[in-house]
Design a protein around this motif. Structure first.
Motif, PDB file in Angstrom:
ATOM      1  N   ASP A 124      61.758  20.148  22.736  1.00  0.00           N
ATOM      2  CA  ASP A 124      60.575  20.958  22.402  1.00  0.00           C
ATOM      3  C   ASP A 124      60.856  22.456  22.322  1.00  0.00           C
ATOM      4  O   ASP A 124      60.221  23.166  21.547  1.00  0.00           O
ATOM      5  N   GLU A 125      61.816  22.934  23.107  1.00  0.00           N
ATOM      6  CA  GLU A 125      62.137  24.357  23.045  1.00  0.00           C
ATOM      7  C   GLU A 125      62.839  24.713  21.731  1.00  0.00           C
ATOM      8  O   GLU A 125      62.889  25.879  21.357  1.00  0.00           O
ATOM      9  N   TYR A 195      62.493  12.365  34.267  1.00  0.00           N
ATOM     10  CA  TYR A 195      61.072  12.702  34.348  1.00  0.00           C
ATOM     11  C   TYR A 195      60.372  11.376  34.105  1.00  0.00           C
ATOM     12  O   TYR A 195      60.094  10.995  32.974  1.00  0.00           O
ATOM     13  N   PHE A 204      50.614  22.507  31.984  1.00  0.00           N
ATOM     14  CA  PHE A 204      51.863  22.997  31.407  1.00  0.00           C
ATOM     15  C   PHE A 204      51.628  24.266  30.588  1.00  0.00           C
ATOM     16  O   PHE A 204      52.569  24.823  30.021  1.00  0.00           O
ATOM     17  N   PHE A 207      53.884  27.410  30.897  1.00  0.00           N
ATOM     18  CA  PHE A 207      55.273  27.085  30.525  1.00  0.00           C
ATOM     19  C   PHE A 207      55.479  27.259  29.021  1.00  0.00           C
ATOM     20  O   PHE A 207      56.520  27.710  28.567  1.00  0.00           O
ATOM     21  N   ARG A 208      54.459  26.897  28.270  1.00  0.00           N
ATOM     22  CA  ARG A 208      54.598  26.981  26.805  1.00  0.00           C
ATOM     23  C   ARG A 208      54.805  28.423  26.385  1.00  0.00           C
ATOM     24  O   ARG A 208      55.502  28.709  25.425  1.00  0.00           O
ATOM     25  N   ARG A 219      50.660  16.389  23.245  1.00  0.00           N
ATOM     26  CA  ARG A 219      51.737  15.415  23.458  1.00  0.00           C
ATOM     27  C   ARG A 219      51.196  14.066  23.941  1.00  0.00           C
ATOM     28  O   ARG A 219      51.887  13.314  24.616  1.00  0.00           O
ATOM     29  N   LYS A 250      55.438  14.431  37.653  1.00  0.00           N
ATOM     30  CA  LYS A 250      55.087  15.759  37.161  1.00  0.00           C
ATOM     31  C   LYS A 250      53.789  15.730  36.391  1.00  0.00           C
ATOM     32  O   LYS A 250      53.636  14.834  35.563  1.00  0.00           O
ATOM     33  N   TYR A 273      57.605  17.998  40.436  1.00  0.00           N
ATOM     34  CA  TYR A 273      57.661  19.292  39.765  1.00  0.00           C
ATOM     35  C   TYR A 273      56.306  19.972  39.907  1.00  0.00           C
ATOM     36  O   TYR A 273      55.317  19.523  39.336  1.00  0.00           O
ATOM     37  N   SER A 276      54.007  24.979  35.983  1.00  0.00           N
ATOM     38  CA  SER A 276      53.590  26.361  35.715  1.00  0.00           C
ATOM     39  C   SER A 276      52.114  26.615  36.005  1.00  0.00           C
ATOM     40  O   SER A 276      51.754  27.648  36.566  1.00  0.00           O
TER      41      SER A 276
END
Ligand code: PBG
Length: 342
Positions: A124-125, A195, A204, A207-208, A219, A250, A273, A276
């Motif tokens: 995804d990154e 995960y 999340f 984090f994005r 997602r 998570k 986890y 964020s």
């Protein structure tokens, strides 16, 4: 009419409470998630995660040695590529000169084996559409083609020096395929942190921003529905059967039931986890003076451990290690007044 059973006896002094405490968090079980970004000349603060930055390779190295000094268990790396390097298949992820692989190499050069170096094994990154995999003709995420890409990504991360790869994309069969791929490429000792139960979570969000995500949709066709508990356990059992060395749940705080289920059933270490959004909420409330920051962070992390996490990923890892160091259990003996200090 006075009670003979007095639960309060064991709560009378700090020493008594310390003696009977069921859960203790130790720095060695903490893992610090970090972001390394291509093309940066200085660390860049992440607005939605106060105190968290996107690192340059240099500042990443320094952060890794701080983690060693603090006695942390590990570090989890996420890469943020140049916008111009993103493409439909996230190909920059697996390049040896891609930012994540360079980050892994830099951290290993700095810390050697004194810290467990983990890497996010996901696309995804790196994709220009921001999804965790490659798309099929209809625009959905193609499971099997994505798993093939994860195997190449995992092998490239092992080659860069990762001790542990962390497939976070929730594709079916990803753990077994990565295990076979790592073994075939001569990396039988690289571990897989799966995960296992990962939910399509609103938490999340920050984090994005941290990874400069290009995602516009959601997602929900691959991450789990937050309403499902039994499914979380099944995901973890499947990952165990596929050879996961560690299974993770998570997010953490809102999924303690799932975490407890997995911890009861798992015969390998269980990670959680604290994501964020969990971090951002406490930071924001503390910044407003609505909550005691240190107390809230310590409580949240302790409760995640209480629910069954052996390993905790948290953006507070460094600070927590400091606080735990100063906690009463490890304080040097000082002469106390006879009446005690309650
Ligand atoms: C996917 C990934 C995500 C997080 C960790 N790995 C984002 C997502 O699934 O959308 C979120 C972590 C956090 O919120 O702190 N590579």
């Amino acid at each position: 009419m006075s009670p003979t059973i007095r639960q309060r006896r064991l709560r009378t002094t700090p020493a008594m409470r310390n003696l009977v405490r069921e859960t203790r968090v130790h720095p060695a079980q903490l893992v610090l998630p970090v972001f390394v970004r291509d093309g940066l000349s200085e660390p860049a603060p992440v607005g939605s995660l106060p105190g968290v930055v996107q690192h340059t390779l240099d500042s990443l190295r320094r952060e890794a040695s701080r983690a060693v000094e603090a006695g942390l268990g590990g570090i989890m790396l996420f890469g943020v590529p140049l916008e111009t390097d993103k493409d439909a298949t996230g190909s920059v992820g697996e390049r040896p000169d891609g930012i994540l692989n360079r980050g892994i190499e830099a951290v290993r050069a700095e810390v050697g084996d004194s810290l467990v170096v983990m890497s996010d094994t996901c696309l995804d990154e790196f994709t220009d559409h921001g999804h965790c995999g490659v798309l099929d003709a209809a625009g959905g995420v193609d499971n099997d083609a994505t798993v093939d890409a994860y195997v190449r990504l995992a092998v490239s991360q092992a080659e860069a020096g990762a001790h542990v790869v962390g497939p976070s994309g929730m594709m079916d069969g990803q753990v077994l395929a990565i295990r076979e791929g790592l073994d075939a490429a001569g990396h039988p000792d690289v571990a897989i942190l799966a995960y296992a139960a990962k939910y399509a979570s609103a938490f999340f969000g920050p984090f994005r921003e941290a990874v400069g995500s290009s995602l516009t949709g959601n997602r929900r066709a691959y991450q789990q529905d937050p309403a499902n508990r039994r499914e979380g356990l099944r995901e973890a059992m499947l990952d165990l059967a596929e050879g996961a060395d560690i299974v993770m749940v998570k997010p953490a705080s809102h999924y303690l039931d799932v975490l407890a289920d997995v911890a009861t059933a798992s015969d390998v270490p269980v990670a959680a986890y604290q994501v964020s959004g969990e971090y951002a909420m406490i930071e924001a409330a503390a910044a407003n003076g609505w909550i005691n920051r240190e107390a809230a962070v310590t409580e949240a992390v302790t409760c995640i451990a209480r629910a069954g996490a052996d390993i905790l990923l948290t953006y507070w890892a460094l600070e927590l290690a400091d606080w735990l160091d100063a906690a009463p259990t490890t304080k040097p003996l000082r002469r106390a007044s006879r009446r005690g200090n309650r």
